[in-house]
Design an enzyme around this catalytic site. Sequence first.
Site, mmCIF file in Angstrom:
data_model
loop_
_atom_site.group_PDB
_atom_site.id
_atom_site.type_symbol
_atom_site.label_atom_id
_atom_site.label_comp_id
_atom_site.label_asym_id
_atom_site.label_seq_id
_atom_site.Cartn_x
_atom_site.Cartn_y
_atom_site.Cartn_z
ATOM 1 N N THR A 12 0.814 -1.222 0.000
ATOM 2 C CA THR A 12 0.000 0.000 0.000
ATOM 3 C C THR A 12 0.842 1.264 0.000
ATOM 4 O O THR A 12 0.475 2.270 -0.595
ATOM 5 C CB THR A 12 -0.904 0.010 1.265
ATOM 6 O OG1 THR A 12 -1.784 -1.094 1.166
ATOM 7 C CG2 THR A 12 -1.714 1.276 1.371
ATOM 8 N N ASP A 56 1.767 -6.745 -4.218
ATOM 9 C CA ASP A 56 0.932 -6.751 -3.024
ATOM 10 C C ASP A 56 1.547 -7.861 -2.170
ATOM 11 O O ASP A 56 1.857 -8.937 -2.679
ATOM 12 C CB ASP A 56 -0.511 -7.105 -3.406
ATOM 13 C CG ASP A 56 -1.448 -7.048 -2.211
ATOM 14 O OD1 ASP A 56 -2.392 -6.249 -2.258
ATOM 15 O OD2 ASP A 56 -1.250 -7.806 -1.236
HETATM 16 N N1 ASP Z 1 -2.519 -5.681 0.666
HETATM 17 C C1 ASP Z 1 -1.480 -4.752 1.029
HETATM 18 C C2 ASP Z 1 -0.166 -5.502 1.084
HETATM 19 O O1 ASP Z 1 0.117 -6.170 2.040
HETATM 20 C C3 ASP Z 1 -1.787 -4.114 2.335
HETATM 21 C C4 ASP Z 1 -0.708 -3.181 2.846
HETATM 22 O O2 ASP Z 1 0.276 -2.879 2.217
HETATM 23 O O3 ASP Z 1 -0.858 -2.698 3.967
HETATM 24 O O4 ASP Z 1 0.586 -5.425 0.162
#
Ligand code: ASP
Length: 340
Positions: A12, A56
């Site tokens: 993210t 991700d």
């Molecule tokens: N789905 C994302 C990831 O783990 C969530 C995040 O970055 O907080 O890559």
Amino acid sequence: MTSILIIYTGGTIGMIESEDRQTLVPFNLKHVLEQVPELKKLDAKLSSVSFEQPLDSSDIEPEHWMAIAEIVKQNYEEYDGFVILHGSDTLAYTASALSFMFEGLKKPVILTGSQLPIGMIRTDARENLITAVEFATLRMHDEPVLQEVAIYFEDMLYRGNRTKKFSTEAFDAFISPNYPKLAKAGVNLNFDFNELFRCEREEFSVQDGFDNRIAVLTLFPGITEQLVTAVLTNENLRGIIILTFGSGNAPRHQWLMTAIESAVKRGVVIVNVTQCAKGNVEQGKYETSVGLLSAGVVSCGDMTLEATVTKLMFLLGQSDDSEWVRDRIATNLKGELSVS
Ligand code: ASP
């Protein structure tokens, strides 16, 4: 001037909205640094390198841990510290895996991410990134203060292999239930010097190779013989983590004990991790764990599931000798275990 290498793997922290504005998709590192010009004001020389295809973190695999470790290895002499930007979902797994792979680490390796993308107004990404870099630059008596793999998230610096992602919502998304925080960022960056890890080995090296032929079997009231047998008789598995109740307890079904005993006899390493976030396994404390103990299940004490999964895959990747793996899994290697 201290030199820090920022390694962007995805998550993210570097995400933007897709063109149809329906989902978040990873963007490239240039974007991350453009968003945080304050980084240039730090008394540090910063360089960056990015995964060609930012991920991700739910797509992270052992091969990516090896890729990150390889980047650190290739750049170990040139840089004083490393900050790894990574999604929060599997951050605790990656931090744990790296801690087992690095031998003789004498420099900071700090992983961070964020709950909101860096381009958003209320983002936590800017602070997490800036402070992680600042922690990585800190030196005392001519050596880095931090010499281990840590996670920085929302004011707290934790030992990586002690952490768990705890909240999908809060900015302080991580906990370290069985080990104190290493440092807290307030007006000053305050370390708890007594809690820092130091390794005796001088030479830095990376040990890789993970064997992912393992399973995690979560117990629940009503679990069936069919399910348990399907896992415990699976000939492909070399290691099984049983996620037990409370201080390491399990239902006393004879079929469960028999299945465990015969898997142990085949050489499968079966270990006991508690479903409770805080506290530790104590096999033999209740009658409901005596059977596990006598069937040859190894207690993982106060290790997190994340540390146990990565440690088990790592140890199985190092040796075919299940006795050696049974012994090492219950031994504290990188500060991941204090009560066995
Ligand atoms: N789905 C994302 C990831 O783990 C969530 C995040 O970055 O907080 O890559």
